[in-house]
Design an enzyme around this catalytic site. Structure first.
Site, PDB file in Angstrom:
ATOM      1  N   HIS A  75       0.842  -1.206   0.000  1.00 15.49           N
ATOM      2  CA  HIS A  75       0.000   0.000   0.000  1.00 15.49           C
ATOM      3  C   HIS A  75       0.875   1.253   0.000  1.00 15.49           C
ATOM      4  O   HIS A  75       0.654   2.179  -0.787  1.00 15.49           O
ATOM      5  CB  HIS A  75      -0.907  -0.026   1.237  1.00 15.49           C
ATOM      6  CG  HIS A  75      -1.641   1.250   1.500  1.00 15.49           C
ATOM      7  ND1 HIS A  75      -2.983   1.421   1.224  1.00 15.49           N
ATOM      8  CD2 HIS A  75      -1.225   2.433   2.029  1.00 15.49           C
ATOM      9  CE1 HIS A  75      -3.350   2.643   1.551  1.00 15.49           C
ATOM     10  NE2 HIS A  75      -2.302   3.281   2.048  1.00 15.49           N
ATOM     11  N   GLU A  76       1.869   1.288   0.877  1.00 14.97           N
ATOM     12  CA  GLU A  76       2.733   2.469   0.954  1.00 14.97           C
ATOM     13  C   GLU A  76       3.585   2.633  -0.302  1.00 14.97           C
ATOM     14  O   GLU A  76       3.804   3.755  -0.774  1.00 14.97           O
ATOM     15  CB  GLU A  76       3.630   2.375   2.199  1.00 14.97           C
ATOM     16  CG  GLU A  76       2.885   2.380   3.523  1.00 14.97           C
ATOM     17  CD  GLU A  76       1.993   3.600   3.685  1.00 14.97           C
ATOM     18  OE1 GLU A  76       2.335   4.678   3.163  1.00 14.97           O
ATOM     19  OE2 GLU A  76       0.930   3.472   4.322  1.00 14.97           O
ATOM     20  N   HIS A  97       1.826   4.488  -3.065  1.00 16.69           N
ATOM     21  CA  HIS A  97       1.897   5.954  -2.999  1.00 16.69           C
ATOM     22  C   HIS A  97       3.160   6.466  -3.696  1.00 16.69           C
ATOM     23  O   HIS A  97       3.142   7.511  -4.348  1.00 16.69           O
ATOM     24  CB  HIS A  97       1.909   6.413  -1.542  1.00 16.69           C
ATOM     25  CG  HIS A  97       0.596   6.238  -0.833  1.00 16.69           C
ATOM     26  ND1 HIS A  97      -0.597   6.595  -1.404  1.00 16.69           N
ATOM     27  CD2 HIS A  97       0.304   5.764   0.413  1.00 16.69           C
ATOM     28  CE1 HIS A  97      -1.583   6.352  -0.547  1.00 16.69           C
ATOM     29  NE2 HIS A  97      -1.066   5.842   0.549  1.00 16.69           N
ATOM     30  N   GLU A 106      -6.040   6.887  -0.906  1.00 14.13           N
ATOM     31  CA  GLU A 106      -5.939   5.752   0.009  1.00 14.13           C
ATOM     32  C   GLU A 106      -6.682   4.547  -0.547  1.00 14.13           C
ATOM     33  O   GLU A 106      -6.196   3.415  -0.470  1.00 14.13           O
ATOM     34  CB  GLU A 106      -6.497   6.138   1.387  1.00 14.13           C
ATOM     35  CG  GLU A 106      -5.689   7.186   2.128  1.00 14.13           C
ATOM     36  CD  GLU A 106      -4.253   6.770   2.384  1.00 14.13           C
ATOM     37  OE1 GLU A 106      -4.002   5.544   2.519  1.00 14.13           O
ATOM     38  OE2 GLU A 106      -3.376   7.637   2.447  1.00 14.13           O
TER      39      GLU A 106
END
Length: 303
Positions: free
Chosen positions: A144-145, A148, A219
């Site tokens: 997930h990070e 970004h 997100e």
């Protein structure tokens, strides 16, 4: 806006929102600087130097300041083999260069990414997160990070947040120094100076709204692309549920220290009962995130 060779699924919705946010933020920035130039005609070089300097400082140093504020400390593979191993696997899956790896000594279970580009990226996990998650759950959070970083929405959020900072500075300067000079009769300049705090407040409110709308979508985008990359949406859903549930057990004092950095975190840190903070949250609700992951899981399951 993601690198062409990254295997993270492209998100046109995110790209559109990033471009739109930057356009409107730029427009608001021009309006605010234009008002300052109109009021402080004789000091226009100072206005341009100060606003330009603040923008450059925000762009170049905000990620480092945020990482420092959150207590991130870079670690070697020998110091954090599990964390480095998980990021190595994600980088191999995504065909991305490895970011700097850091750990923050905090019992608040969370993770975040900072950096203007893949070259300057840093991915950090707290000790509380590393202690609580299983390896597959940790990989889901880190994927997930890394999303970004791949989509570069971290850099866009950094730039977008600058306008709110500038509007706040302008308001303080006007309140401290402007009203005293503007109290003389019907001086038009004095009237304009009195309007600066109002204009700055409107600019701040609009920039806040724009960044919140982008932040909530990004997100969901990071959850979606991480689940598709790893092929394990259930692991990410499990991590979300576990981290969100553990937040209620963290001391309120620790949560309040973490709250200023919620826009960076995997899951926002809220003290219990703070409904206003949740309403203005930079993240979608847990239910929205889990519903999306459930749909992805159903789509990946064989018929």
């Amino acid at each position: 806006m993601a690198r062409a060779r990254s295997r993270y699924a492209p998100d046109r919705g995110l790209t559109t929102r990033m471009v739109s946010t930057m356009f409107f933020i730029g427009l608001l920035y021009v309006v605010l600087v234009g008002v300052l130039l109109a009021v402080l005609r004789g000091a226009w070089p100072v206005v341009l130097i100060v606003t330009g300097g603040l923008f450059v400082a925000q762009f170049w140093f905000s990620d480092r300041i945020a990482a420092y504020g959150m207590g991130a400390r870079e670690v070697t593979p020998e110091e954090a083999p599990e964390l480095h191993g998980a990021i190595d696997r994600i980088c191999a899956l995504a065909d991305m260069p490895k970011p700097r790896v850091a750990v923050a000594r905090s019992d608040v279970p969370n993770a975040f990414a900072t950096g203007r580009s893949e070259r300057t990226a840093l991915v950090c996990a707290t000790t509380g997160l590393l202690r609580r998650l299983e390896p597959e759950e940790l990989e889901g959070v880190l994927a997930h990070e890394m999303s970004h970083v791949a989509h570069r929405d971290v850099a866009v959020m950094t730039i977008a947040s600058f306008l709110g900072v500038l509007a706040g500075v302008v308001t303080r300067v006007a309140l401290w120094g402007g009203f005293a000079r503007s109290s003389r009769g019907n001086d038009p300049a004095g009237v304009i100076i009195m309007l600066i705090p109002l204009i700055s407040a409107v600019v701040y409110a609009l920039s806040f709204l724009l960044t919140r709308l982008l932040s909530r979508y990004r997100e969901l985008s990071a959850d979606r692309t991480a689940a598709l990359l790893t092929g394990r949406p259930s692991a990410l859903a499990s991590a979300l549920t576990k981290v969100s549930g553990q937040m209620a057990r963290i001391p309120t004092e620790d949560l309040r220290k973490a709250e200023p950095y919620n826009a960076f975190y995997f899951v926002p840190a809220f003290a219990a009962g703070e409904s206003l903070g949740r309403l203005l949250s930079s993240h979608p609700t847990l239910e929205q995130r889990l519903d999306q992951l459930a749909r992805i899981s159903a789509g990946l399951s064989p018929p």
